[in-house]
Design a protein around this motif. Structure first.
Motif, PDB file in Angstrom:
ATOM      1  N   GLU A 132      -4.776   4.806  -4.781  1.00  0.00           N
ATOM      2  CA  GLU A 132      -4.290   6.006  -5.462  1.00  0.00           C
ATOM      3  C   GLU A 132      -5.102   6.247  -6.750  1.00  0.00           C
ATOM      4  OE1 GLU A 132      -0.324   5.568  -7.088  1.00  0.00           O
ATOM      5  OE2 GLU A 132       0.010   7.742  -7.111  1.00  0.00           O
ATOM      6  N   PHE A 190      -4.644   5.147 -13.210  1.00  0.00           N
ATOM      7  CA  PHE A 190      -3.273   5.708 -13.310  1.00  0.00           C
ATOM      8  C   PHE A 190      -2.834   5.684 -14.760  1.00  0.00           C
ATOM      9  CE2 PHE A 190       1.280   5.950 -12.961  1.00  0.00           C
ATOM     10  CZ  PHE A 190       1.481   6.740 -11.852  1.00  0.00           C
ATOM     11  N   LYS A 204       1.234  13.892  -2.784  1.00  0.00           N
ATOM     12  CA  LYS A 204       2.318  12.911  -2.970  1.00  0.00           C
ATOM     13  C   LYS A 204       3.648  13.642  -3.187  1.00  0.00           C
ATOM     14  CE  LYS A 204       3.336   8.935  -6.034  1.00  0.00           C
ATOM     15  NZ  LYS A 204       2.818   8.201  -7.218  1.00  0.00           N
ATOM     16  N   PHE A 212       6.554   9.483  -9.573  1.00  0.00           N
ATOM     17  CA  PHE A 212       7.150   8.291 -10.191  1.00  0.00           C
ATOM     18  C   PHE A 212       7.730   8.650 -11.565  1.00  0.00           C
ATOM     19  CE2 PHE A 212       6.567   3.912 -12.106  1.00  0.00           C
ATOM     20  CZ  PHE A 212       7.663   3.371 -11.427  1.00  0.00           C
ATOM     21  N   GLU A 253       5.286  10.718 -14.385  1.00  0.00           N
ATOM     22  CA  GLU A 253       4.411  11.435 -13.442  1.00  0.00           C
ATOM     23  C   GLU A 253       4.950  12.836 -13.143  1.00  0.00           C
ATOM     24  OE1 GLU A 253       3.879   9.546  -9.611  1.00  0.00           O
ATOM     25  OE2 GLU A 253       1.957  10.537  -9.287  1.00  0.00           O
ATOM     26  N   CYS A 300       2.076   5.279  -2.773  1.00  0.00           N
ATOM     27  CA  CYS A 300       2.696   4.442  -3.812  1.00  0.00           C
ATOM     28  C   CYS A 300       4.229   4.544  -3.813  1.00  0.00           C
ATOM     29  CB  CYS A 300       2.066   4.802  -5.169  1.00  0.00           C
ATOM     30  SG  CYS A 300       2.184   3.454  -6.377  1.00  0.00           S
ATOM     31  N   TYR A 301       4.814   5.217  -4.792  1.00  0.00           N
ATOM     32  CA  TYR A 301       6.278   5.322  -4.942  1.00  0.00           C
ATOM     33  C   TYR A 301       6.939   5.853  -3.657  1.00  0.00           C
ATOM     34  CZ  TYR A 301      10.542   6.639  -7.618  1.00  0.00           C
ATOM     35  OH  TYR A 301      11.823   6.776  -8.111  1.00  0.00           O
ATOM     36  N   ARG A 360       9.048   3.620  -1.427  1.00  0.00           N
ATOM     37  CA  ARG A 360      10.432   3.231  -1.730  1.00  0.00           C
ATOM     38  C   ARG A 360      11.453   4.068  -0.970  1.00  0.00           C
ATOM     39  NH1 ARG A 360      11.419  -0.178  -6.123  1.00  0.00           N
ATOM     40  NH2 ARG A 360       9.586  -0.526  -7.431  1.00  0.00           N
ATOM     41  N   ALA A 369      -1.181   2.656  -6.768  1.00  0.00           N
ATOM     42  CA  ALA A 369      -1.577   2.098  -8.076  1.00  0.00           C
ATOM     43  C   ALA A 369      -0.312   1.383  -8.575  1.00  0.00           C
ATOM     44  CB  ALA A 369      -2.025   3.196  -9.022  1.00  0.00           C
ATOM     45  N   TRP A 370      -0.006   0.275  -7.952  1.00  0.00           N
ATOM     46  CA  TRP A 370       1.281  -0.410  -8.148  1.00  0.00           C
ATOM     47  C   TRP A 370       1.114  -1.531  -9.177  1.00  0.00           C
ATOM     48  CZ3 TRP A 370       5.474   0.967  -4.827  1.00  0.00           C
ATOM     49  CH2 TRP A 370       6.646   0.232  -5.042  1.00  0.00           C
ATOM     50  N   PRO A 371       2.026  -1.590 -10.144  1.00  0.00           N
ATOM     51  CA  PRO A 371       1.861  -2.593 -11.212  1.00  0.00           C
ATOM     52  C   PRO A 371       2.239  -4.010 -10.794  1.00  0.00           C
ATOM     53  CG  PRO A 371       3.798  -1.253 -11.606  1.00  0.00           C
ATOM     54  CD  PRO A 371       3.168  -0.707 -10.352  1.00  0.00           C
ATOM     55  N   ARG A 378       5.891  -5.491 -10.700  1.00  0.00           N
ATOM     56  CA  ARG A 378       6.810  -5.327  -9.558  1.00  0.00           C
ATOM     57  C   ARG A 378       6.119  -5.690  -8.243  1.00  0.00           C
ATOM     58  NH1 ARG A 378       7.619  -1.280 -12.995  1.00  0.00           N
ATOM     59  NH2 ARG A 378       6.544   0.325 -11.806  1.00  0.00           N
TER      60      ARG A 378
HETATM   61  O1  LIG Z   1       7.590   2.221  -7.449  1.00  0.00           O
HETATM   62  C1  LIG Z   1       6.950   1.528  -8.250  1.00  0.00           C
HETATM   63  O2  LIG Z   1       7.409   0.504  -8.733  1.00  0.00           O
HETATM   64  C2  LIG Z   1       5.571   1.925  -8.680  1.00  0.00           C
HETATM   65  C3  LIG Z   1       5.259   3.344  -8.296  1.00  0.00           C
HETATM   66  C4  LIG Z   1       4.048   3.871  -8.943  1.00  0.00           C
HETATM   67  O3  LIG Z   1       3.465   3.254  -9.805  1.00  0.00           O
HETATM   68  C5  LIG Z   1       3.500   5.152  -8.489  1.00  0.00           C
HETATM   69  O4  LIG Z   1       4.065   5.822  -7.614  1.00  0.00           O
HETATM   70  O5  LIG Z   1       2.442   5.548  -8.992  1.00  0.00           O
END
Ligand SMILES: O=C(O)CCC(=O)C(=O)O
Length: 266
Positions: free
Chosen positions: A41, A47, A110, A114, A119, A144-145, A148, A169-171, A174
């Motif tokens: 991403e 990000f 997307k 987030f 975002e 990414c998000y 979920r 681009a997930w941290p 988590r």
């Molecule tokens: O859901 C998350 O913990 C990270 C999501 C995220 O960083 C994103 O969607 O850019």
């Protein structure tokens, strides 16, 4: 289907550097002759620098040029991660898919932005879900998000998708969520999940998790990265889905009447 995941260490706010890195990693990946490349991403910027409108790619043009050039040069399908894509004054977090001839076949914005990182204040969400085919294989996208939201992946699986591509681009904070969610989406939907995360740091020293992975429909991890920049490669044996279905056909055991109604796909 042979896939290659380019887990890039993105230089924050430095498009030229990141594009050069994309060229370098693609050349390296092509030594194994993959059928599909996947990018993370917002790989052109990281990000993400603010104000995003100052950094965004106008109509995704610079990004599309690079994706078109390399997909045609190497005759490879490219699921192009995402780009901050300015359409007028609105910015979308957009994924472009290019086929082996260098032709743009799919555009996905997307859909779940987030909120915790703001975002939603900087980007516009997409309003449609997409499917596309690569070499005759039906595929879907979640950015990414998006991962979920099990409804999205389930919706794509119900449309017949065999492979879900996940640019992210997930941290690192988590990481466990990332690993659990991508694996769960594969198992519950009996699909391949090919997930490409960034490595390195994003805005405000945000440490990105890396740990890109290629997961089969039984939840087996076919390949997994660590935290550093790397290229993951694996072959998806698509016939395994039929074997799993013969043993455990969760789709025929669904109680659709008990669940939410479907909305049309575009
Ligand atoms: O859901 C998350 O913990 C990270 C999501 C995220 O960083 C994103 O969607 O850019």
């Amino acid at each position: 289907m042979k896939v290659a995941v380019l887990q890039m260490e993105v230089a924050f706010g430095a498009p030229e550097k990141n594009i050069a890195n994309f060229y370098r990693l693609t050349e390296q990946a092509m030594a194994q002759r993959p059928d599909v490349l996947l990018l993370p991403e917002l790989w052109r910027l990281g990000f993400y620098p603010r104000p995003i409108l100052d950094y965004a790619d106008a109509d995704g043009a610079q990004t599309r040029r690079a994706l078109a050039e390399l997909s045609a040069r190497y005759q490879v399908n490219i699921v192009g991660g995402t780009v901050a894509n300015a359409i007028g004054r609105q910015v979308f977090n957009t994924c472009y898919v290019f086929d082996r001839t260098g032709r743009l076949t799919t555009t996905y914005h997307k859909t779940h932005l987030f909120t915790p990182s703001g975002e939603k204040d900087d980007f516009q969400p997409g309003d449609s879900v997409v499917t596309f085919t690569l070499d005759g294989v039906k595929c879907g996208l979640a950015v990414c998000y998006d991962i979920r939201f099990p409804e999205l992946a389930r919706r794509l699986a119900l449309e017949g998708v065999a492979v879900l591509f996940v640019p992210a681009a997930w941290p690192l904070a988590r990481l466990i969520h990332w690993q659990t969610l991508i694996r769960a989406r594969a198992i519950e939907n009996q699909i391949f999940v090919v997930a490409c995360n960034e490595s390195g740091t994003g805005a405000g020293d945000l440490q990105l998790a890396g740990h890109s992975a290629i997961i089969d429909p039984w939840g087996e991890i076919l390949a997994q990265a660590g935290e550093q920049e790397t290229i993951l490669q694996s072959t998806l044996r698509l016939a395994v889905r039929q074997q799993i279905k013969e043993n455990m056909d969760v789709f025929s055991d669904r109680r659709e009447r008990l669940y939410l109604p479907k909305i049309p796909i575009s």
